[in-house]
Motif scaffolding. Sequence first.
Motif, short mmCIF file in Angstrom:
data_model
loop_
_atom_site.label_atom_id
_atom_site.label_comp_id
_atom_site.label_asym_id
_atom_site.label_seq_id
_atom_site.Cartn_x
_atom_site.Cartn_y
_atom_site.Cartn_z
N ILE A 94 1.12 -0.51 -0.11
CA ILE A 94 0.23 -0.06 0.42
C ILE A 94 0.50 1.12 0.06
CG2 ILE A 94 -2.04 -1.16 1.35
CD1 ILE A 94 -0.95 0.11 3.87
N GLU A 95 0.20 2.10 -0.95
CA GLU A 95 1.01 3.34 -0.81
C GLU A 95 0.30 4.64 -0.40
OE1 GLU A 95 3.78 5.06 -4.21
OE2 GLU A 95 1.61 6.19 -4.65
N ALA A 96 1.05 4.77 0.85
CA ALA A 96 0.87 6.58 1.77
C ALA A 96 -0.54 7.86 0.94
CB ALA A 96 0.94 7.01 2.62
N VAL A 97 -0.87 8.09 0.52
CA VAL A 97 -1.50 9.18 -0.53
C VAL A 97 -1.28 10.64 -0.39
CG1 VAL A 97 -3.16 10.48 -1.62
CG2 VAL A 97 -3.41 8.48 -1.36
N ILE A 98 -0.47 11.38 1.16
CA ILE A 98 0.39 12.17 1.68
C ILE A 98 2.04 12.41 1.08
CG2 ILE A 98 1.23 11.73 3.94
CD1 ILE A 98 0.00 14.42 5.04
N ASN A 99 2.58 11.03 1.92
CA ASN A 99 3.87 11.40 1.11
C ASN A 99 4.25 9.71 0.14
OD1 ASN A 99 3.57 9.05 2.52
ND2 ASN A 99 4.26 10.12 4.90
N ARG A 100 3.81 9.39 -0.19
CA ARG A 100 4.03 8.30 -1.50
C ARG A 100 4.81 7.18 -0.47
NH1 ARG A 100 1.63 9.37 -6.01
NH2 ARG A 100 1.41 11.10 -6.90
N ASN A 101 4.70 7.26 1.01
CA ASN A 101 5.67 6.20 1.79
C ASN A 101 4.43 4.60 1.59
OD1 ASN A 101 7.89 7.85 2.94
ND2 ASN A 101 6.26 7.98 4.87
N GLN A 102 5.84 3.68 0.99
CA GLN A 102 5.47 2.41 0.12
C GLN A 102 5.29 1.99 1.55
OE1 GLN A 102 6.43 0.96 -2.68
NE2 GLN A 102 5.27 2.54 -4.08
N TYR A 103 4.03 0.74 1.99
CA TYR A 103 4.68 -0.48 3.53
C TYR A 103 3.72 -1.78 3.15
CZ TYR A 103 4.46 3.41 5.89
OH TYR A 103 4.90 4.67 6.44
N SER A 104 4.16 -2.94 2.95
CA SER A 104 3.98 -4.42 3.01
C SER A 104 3.07 -4.82 3.78
CB SER A 104 5.28 -5.13 2.53
OG SER A 104 4.73 -6.89 2.51
N ILE A 105 1.83 -5.34 3.30
CA ILE A 105 1.18 -5.17 4.73
C ILE A 105 0.74 -7.13 3.97
CG2 ILE A 105 0.54 -2.74 4.99
CD1 ILE A 105 -2.70 -3.82 3.37
N ASP A 106 -0.12 -7.29 5.44
CA ASP A 106 -1.13 -8.54 5.02
C ASP A 106 -2.31 -8.58 4.44
OD1 ASP A 106 -3.01 -11.18 5.14
OD2 ASP A 106 -1.81 -11.49 6.89
N TRP A 107 -2.84 -8.54 3.71
CA TRP A 107 -3.72 -7.89 2.76
C TRP A 107 -4.97 -8.63 3.52
CZ3 TRP A 107 -8.19 -10.62 0.96
CH2 TRP A 107 -7.79 -12.57 1.13
N ARG A 108 -5.19 -9.28 4.32
CA ARG A 108 -6.12 -9.98 4.82
C ARG A 108 -6.26 -8.90 5.74
NH1 ARG A 108 -3.17 -14.27 4.36
NH2 ARG A 108 -3.59 -15.53 3.20
N SER A 109 -5.39 -8.17 6.34
CA SER A 109 -5.48 -6.95 7.49
C SER A 109 -6.49 -6.13 6.92
CB SER A 109 -4.32 -6.42 7.85
OG SER A 109 -3.73 -5.60 7.04
N LEU A 110 -7.10 -5.80 6.09
CA LEU A 110 -7.62 -5.22 5.50
C LEU A 110 -9.14 -5.41 5.77
CD1 LEU A 110 -6.20 -4.46 2.06
CD2 LEU A 110 -6.26 -2.84 3.71
N ARG A 111 -9.68 -6.35 6.07
CA ARG A 111 -10.62 -7.03 6.31
C ARG A 111 -11.33 -6.60 7.90
NH1 ARG A 111 -10.82 -13.23 4.86
NH2 ARG A 111 -10.69 -12.83 2.11
N ASP A 112 -10.31 -6.38 8.61
CA ASP A 112 -10.79 -5.68 10.09
C ASP A 112 -10.95 -4.37 10.04
OD1 ASP A 112 -10.60 -4.73 12.84
OD2 ASP A 112 -8.53 -5.75 13.12
N SER A 113 -11.97 -3.71 10.44
CA SER A 113 -12.82 -2.41 10.07
C SER A 113 -12.46 -2.03 11.72
CB SER A 113 -14.40 -2.75 10.51
OG SER A 113 -14.82 -3.34 11.55
N ASN A 114 -12.13 -1.99 12.59
CA ASN A 114 -11.13 -1.48 13.06
C ASN A 114 -10.30 -0.58 12.83
OD1 ASN A 114 -13.27 -1.69 15.56
ND2 ASN A 114 -11.85 -4.69 15.25
N ILE A 115 -9.36 -1.26 11.56
CA ILE A 115 -8.18 -0.37 11.60
C ILE A 115 -7.98 0.15 9.85
CG2 ILE A 115 -5.58 -0.99 10.48
CD1 ILE A 115 -5.85 -3.70 12.63
N TRP A 116 -9.31 -0.51 9.17
CA TRP A 116 -9.16 -0.35 8.06
C TRP A 116 -10.35 0.29 7.26
CZ3 TRP A 116 -5.27 1.56 5.67
CH2 TRP A 116 -3.93 1.25 5.85
N ARG A 117 -11.14 1.32 6.53
CA ARG A 117 -12.42 1.61 5.82
C ARG A 117 -12.10 2.26 4.51
NH1 ARG A 117 -14.01 0.29 10.98
NH2 ARG A 117 -14.81 2.46 12.11
N ILE A 118 -12.51 1.18 3.65
CA ILE A 118 -12.58 0.72 2.34
C ILE A 118 -12.97 2.17 1.96
CG2 ILE A 118 -14.84 0.42 1.73
CD1 ILE A 118 -13.36 -1.15 -0.36
N GLY A 119 -12.30 2.49 0.55
CA GLY A 119 -12.38 4.22 0.44
C GLY A 119 -11.94 5.14 1.03
#
Length: 85
Positions: free
Chosen positions: A58-83
């Motif tokens: 994933i890439e942060a929009v504000i500064n273009r920093n990139q991070y490798s993540i476990d894609w399954r973590s995107l399912r956690d609504s306590n951490i991520w929101r779609i959009g």
Amino acid sequence: MAIANVPIGMNTISSKNFSPKKLLQSKWSKVIPINKEKHFTVVEVEFDEQNNVVLCIIEAVINRNQYSIDWRSLRDSNIWRIGWR
């Protein structure tokens, strides 16, 4: 289960039930931003021979920093929101 309102042509996926094939270029918001990084885009997804995700970047929009993540973590609504919210 709600589907995010996304402009036509964008990936439309639910945060709870989505296919890894639809990850690329999807947009996400961090519930609790760190270092002012709130909005992210999935910029790279790699699959193995069995079509399992082996890399999700994933890439942060504000500064273009990139991070490798476990894609399954995107399912956690306590951490991520779609959009971008």
